[in-house]
Scaffold this active site. Sequence first.
Site, mmCIF file in Angstrom:
data_model
loop_
_atom_site.group_PDB
_atom_site.id
_atom_site.type_symbol
_atom_site.label_atom_id
_atom_site.label_comp_id
_atom_site.label_asym_id
_atom_site.label_seq_id
_atom_site.Cartn_x
_atom_site.Cartn_y
_atom_site.Cartn_z
ATOM 1 N N LYS A 154 62.280 -31.150 32.683
ATOM 2 C CA LYS A 154 61.006 -31.877 32.585
ATOM 3 C C LYS A 154 59.806 -30.989 32.944
ATOM 4 C CE LYS A 154 63.041 -35.467 30.993
ATOM 5 N NZ LYS A 154 63.855 -36.438 31.670
HETATM 6 C C1 LIG Z 1 64.893 -37.615 31.529
HETATM 7 C C2 LIG Z 1 64.568 -39.024 31.217
HETATM 8 C C3 LIG Z 1 64.890 -40.075 32.080
HETATM 9 C C4 LIG Z 1 65.776 -39.894 33.284
HETATM 10 O O1 LIG Z 1 65.258 -39.041 34.217
HETATM 11 P P1 LIG Z 1 66.182 -38.641 35.482
HETATM 12 O O2 LIG Z 1 65.212 -38.046 36.427
HETATM 13 O O3 LIG Z 1 67.192 -37.648 34.962
HETATM 14 O O4 LIG Z 1 66.810 -39.866 35.980
HETATM 15 C C5 LIG Z 1 64.450 -41.343 31.785
HETATM 16 N N1 LIG Z 1 63.745 -41.585 30.669
HETATM 17 C C6 LIG Z 1 63.448 -40.626 29.793
HETATM 18 C C7 LIG Z 1 62.637 -40.957 28.583
HETATM 19 C C8 LIG Z 1 63.869 -39.304 30.021
HETATM 20 O O5 LIG Z 1 63.603 -38.353 29.124
#
Ligand SMILES: *Cc1c(COP(=O)(O)O)cnc(C)c1O
Length: 399
Positions: free
Chosen positions: A198
Amino acid sequence: MPTGVQGPVAPAPAQRRTFLPFAPPVIGQEEIEEVVDTLKSAWITTGPKTRAFEREFAAFVGAPGALALNSCTAGLHTALATLGIRPGDEVITTPMTFCASVNVIEHVGARPVLVDVEPDTLNIDPQRIAAAVTPRTRAILAVHYAGHPADLDGIEALARTHRLTVVEDAAHAIPARYKGRCIGSGTNPVAFSFYATKNLTTAEGGMLTGDAAFLERARVLSLHGMSRDAWKRYDQGGSWRYEVLLPGFKYNMTDIQAAIGLWQLRKQDAFQRRRREVVARYTAMFAGEEALEPPVARPDVEPAWHLYVLRLRRQALRIGRDRFIEELAARNIGTSVHFIPIHLHPYYRDKYGYAADAFPVAYQNYRRLLSLPLHPGLSDRDVSDVIAAVLDVARTHRR
Ligand SMILES: *Cc1c(COP(=O)(O)O)cnc(C)c1O
């Protein structure tokens, strides 16, 4: 090569020597030193660095408050549970998302109701939400796909009419603006992700923002339902006494994670500038190519550009998306697909009896999209390599 000609051999077109990974983390010396500092300190789990990260994050997005957790999934689950969403309730959301956004609705025993997306942004379509509201609907879970804010005005108008709560999955949306306002700066519960790929990473981690009263209840629920934070119990002057008010979760962030997050946060503006440069170069080079459709940004938003989602115009190509990805991999370019729509996954397909074309906009776009490498660690040369490879594949397989 003609014999007798001296000098360097022209490089093979559109071919880099080493594999360009899709989204490696961009970690600097500052993060490393802060983690080491934490490990050498007397406090490694939720403590002073987590609290500092919450404060700085809230200030960064202009949020009323922030609660650091161990994932975005934890943030979404905690939000739904704090709102009291339970079996018999319905939550409207998008099929164009990661499974976590919808799994959490199942976790609280509610029914996810999927509605199709808008053709330009691939965000949930407010027009279609209206038709999906029933007396059981409690909330709308909007996802800011690829970092482009969903149509919050349209969604919130509907929520007011039907007395629903809007929860935002902002896993892609650090930092994104909708009509000048930063995502996470309002009173809706908003969950951010700090997963390794991210825009801001703590390896694993997340942040929940929202109004103070909501966050206070969410904080209790996110740590065993205990009446006070564990770290305060062990602090000087802290008391051993606590009470369990609810059977809560174990979702707290550690100070080791927060140590990474503090520096990632301070670098976000620079990261975002680089993302925008890369996006501008990609789009300038792809816009004139018949087979390629670059992503759009509506005039009233500033996307966080978490993903560069390229769509293929299949009538202009002799190959499909899957082959396009293989051709890029053969040219040493890593890519991904965001997302396999929720209703195609066996659990949801079988439980709710969805046909593939139940959400035609999501489905048809899924079949023609791919995500190109987009992160602040890309060099100008990397970006040129991606562009050359994409244009080479598009031109080689032009119809
Ligand atoms: C990555 C992601 C999540 C989950 O994030 P985590 O921190 O891994 O729990 C939720 N929604 C979307 C759209 C994502 O891309």
